[in-house]
Design a protein around this motif. Structure first.
Motif, mmCIF file in Angstrom:
data_model
loop_
_atom_site.group_PDB
_atom_site.id
_atom_site.type_symbol
_atom_site.label_atom_id
_atom_site.label_comp_id
_atom_site.label_asym_id
_atom_site.label_seq_id
_atom_site.Cartn_x
_atom_site.Cartn_y
_atom_site.Cartn_z
ATOM 1 N N ASP A 125 -3.174 9.755 -4.424
ATOM 2 C CA ASP A 125 -2.922 8.440 -5.205
ATOM 3 C C ASP A 125 -1.271 8.196 -5.482
ATOM 4 O O ASP A 125 -0.943 7.298 -6.236
ATOM 5 N N ILE A 168 2.020 5.959 -9.923
ATOM 6 C CA ILE A 168 0.841 5.646 -9.782
ATOM 7 C C ILE A 168 0.266 4.739 -10.392
ATOM 8 O O ILE A 168 0.517 3.993 -11.433
ATOM 9 N N ARG A 169 -0.635 3.861 -9.427
ATOM 10 C CA ARG A 169 -1.216 2.492 -10.093
ATOM 11 C C ARG A 169 -2.131 2.955 -11.112
ATOM 12 O O ARG A 169 -2.960 3.715 -11.232
ATOM 13 N N HIS A 195 -4.940 1.377 -11.673
ATOM 14 C CA HIS A 195 -6.376 1.479 -11.421
ATOM 15 C C HIS A 195 -6.763 2.791 -10.636
ATOM 16 O O HIS A 195 -7.691 3.195 -10.346
ATOM 17 N N ASN A 196 -5.631 3.666 -10.274
ATOM 18 C CA ASN A 196 -5.910 4.925 -9.636
ATOM 19 C C ASN A 196 -6.108 6.240 -10.674
ATOM 20 O O ASN A 196 -6.252 6.918 -10.198
ATOM 21 N N CYS A 241 2.794 -1.641 -9.581
ATOM 22 C CA CYS A 241 2.659 -0.603 -10.283
ATOM 23 C C CYS A 241 3.435 -0.460 -11.589
ATOM 24 O O CYS A 241 4.528 -0.902 -11.807
ATOM 25 N N HIS A 271 0.859 -1.260 0.093
ATOM 26 C CA HIS A 271 0.204 -0.001 -0.009
ATOM 27 C C HIS A 271 0.625 1.207 -0.068
ATOM 28 O O HIS A 271 0.326 2.265 -0.606
ATOM 29 N N LYS A 297 -8.057 8.042 -13.382
ATOM 30 C CA LYS A 297 -9.508 7.997 -13.502
ATOM 31 C C LYS A 297 -9.724 8.559 -14.900
ATOM 32 O O LYS A 297 -9.084 9.710 -15.301
ATOM 33 N N ARG A 331 -5.423 11.853 -8.760
ATOM 34 C CA ARG A 331 -5.525 12.367 -7.327
ATOM 35 C C ARG A 331 -4.306 12.464 -6.604
ATOM 36 O O ARG A 331 -3.413 11.495 -6.542
#
Length: 347
Positions: free
Chosen positions: A338, A268-269, A271-272, A233, A220, A274, A335
Motif C-alpha cells: 500500500d 499512504i492513503r 483508507h489503507n 492521498c 491507483h 489498518k 502494508r
C-alpha cells in the motif's frame, strides 16, 4: 489531435506545458493557481505564449519561431467559460445567434437544430435570469457548437451550479461529448469530477505539466507528490534508508521494506492504514490517538506512533471504530503493497 508545447513567463508565475491529446476527454487536474485555465486560454488564443507551438489537427495555431499566431475566431476552438458569459438582456436564441463567427445563410436552421439537440428549444425566448443553471450551460454550449469546433475546452464547467444539480448536468455534458464525438479538455480541481469524466489526465503543479496518464493508472499508481495529493492521498513523509528498510522521517516510523526504490518520499492513503487491537505484520505500531472526527460515512482518526512524532490520518467504518475504540491498546499497520514511492516533482 492537439499538440501543446508552450512556455509563458508572467513574472511571478511561469507556465510550462507539454502534452498531446488525441481523442476522448483529457482532464487537466491541479490546485487553484496551478495554471489550468491559462493552458486553455493559450489554446483558445486568449493568452499568447512566449515560446513554443500549438497544433490542432495538423493546423499550426501558434509557433513562436515562425511568428504564427492564428486569431481566436479562426482557431475552431470552443471555450466554455466558468460563468458561461451569456448576454443578460438577450434571449437564449439571440445569445446563440451571437456565437456565429462568420455569416451563414441557414443560421436559423442551425440554431433550431442545436436548441433541439440540447433540449432547450422551449426556452429559446427566455433571458438568462429566467432559466436554470443547467439550462444556461446548455445555451452556452449551443452558442459555441454552432461553429462546429474541432476541440471543446471546458473550464470548471460545474463551478456555477448548485451541488444537487451537478450530477445530472455532468451526465448531460458527458452525453453531449459522446454524441458530438468532439475531443475535449476538461479543467477541474475536483478529482471526483475528473475521475468520472476523463479518459486521461495531466497534472498541473505550480505552472508545470506532468506526464499524461490514463485516469485509473494515475489514481491507483501516482508517481509524484502532486499527483498523489490531487488523487486524494493525505499522508506523506520524507524518507531515508535504514537498516530495517526505510525510515519515514515525518511519521517517526522505521518500516521493513526490502525493495527500496530511489525516491525521496512515500505516501499512504488514509483508507489503507489498518487499525486493530493487535499487531498485524512487521510494520505494525502501537498508536496514540490524537483526535477522532466523525465524517458523513466514516470516521477519520488522527494518530501517531505511541510516544512518537508527526501525524497520520486513517479512515475507518463507523461500526468498526465503535468495536475498537474502548480497547486498552490499539495498533495501526501499514502494508508494504500500500506504500506509494513518490518523486517530489516530475522529471
Amino acid at each position: 489531435m492537439l499538440k501543446l508545447d508552450i512556455r509563458k513567463d508572467f513574472g511571478n508565475f511561469k507556465l510550462d506545458i507539454s502534452f498531446e491529446s488525441e481523442k476522448g476527454v483529457l482532464g487537466i487536474l491541479g490546485a487553484s493557481g496551478s495554471g489550468k485555465s491559462l493552458s486553455l486560454k493559450a489554446i483558445a488564443g486568449i493568452v499568447k505564449p512566449d515560446k513554443g507551438k500549438i497544433i490542432l489537427n495538423n493546423r499550426v495555431l501558434f509557433d513562436s519561431d515562425k511568428k504564427i499566431n492564428i486569431p481566436t475566431k479562426d482557431r475552431k476552438v470552443a471555450y466554455l467559460f466558468q460563468d458561461y458569459s451569456l448576454f443578460p438582456n438577450m434571449t437564449v436564441y439571440e445569445n446563440i445567434k451571437c456565437g456565429f463567427r462568420e455569416k451563414k445563410e441557414n443560421y436559423q436552421e442551425i440554431i433550431y437544430k442545436k436548441l433541439d439537440e440540447l433540449h432547450i428549444y422551449h426556452i429559446k425566448d427566455k433571458i438568462p435570469d429566467e432559466i436554470s443553471g443547467g439550462e444556461k450551460q446548455r445555451a452556452a454550449l449551443a452558442r459555441i457548437l454552432v461553429n462546429e469546433p474541432e476541440i471543446l475546452l471546458l473550464d470548471e464547467p460545474y463551478s456555477a451550479i448548485d451541488g444537487y444539480l451537478k450530477w445530472s448536468i455532468e451526465l448531460d455534458i458527458k452525453n453531449i461529448i459522446e454524441e458530438y464525438k468532439i475531443p475535449t479538455l476538461f479543467v477541474s480541481h475536483d478529482r471526483d469530477e475528473i475521475y468520472r469524466m476523463c479518459d486521461e489526465i495531466v497534472i498541473m503543479d505550480k505552472g508545470k505539466s506532468e506526464d499524461k496518464k490514463e485516469t485509473k493508472e494515475l489514481f491507483h499508481n501516482p508517481k509524484t507528490m502532486a499527483a498523489a495529493e490531487l488523487s486524494g492521498c493525505k499522508n506523506f513523509s520524507k524518507i531515508k534508508k535504514s537498516e530495517k528498510g526505510i525510515y519515514a522521517i515525518d511519521w517517526d516510523l522505521d518500516l521493513s521494506i526490502e525493495d527500496v526504490k530511489n525516491r525521496d518520499f512515500i505516501g499512504i492513503r488514509a483508507h489503507n492504514i489498518k487499525v486493530s487491537s493487535e499487531k498485524l505484520g512487521e510494520n505494525s505500531f502501537e498508536l496514540e490517538l490524537l483526535k477522532e472526527i466523525e465524517q458523513t460515512f466514516n470516521m477519520c482518526l488522527i494518530l501517531r506512533k505511541k510516544s512518537g512524532k508527526g501525524i497520520l490520518s486513517a479512515f475507518l467504518e463507523k461500526e468498526d471504530w465503535k468495536k475498537l475504540k474502548n480497547e486498552k491498546n490499539l495498533y495501526f499497520s501499514i502494508r508494504k503493497e500500500d506504500i506509494m514511492f513518490l518523486k517530489e516533482k516530475n522529471s
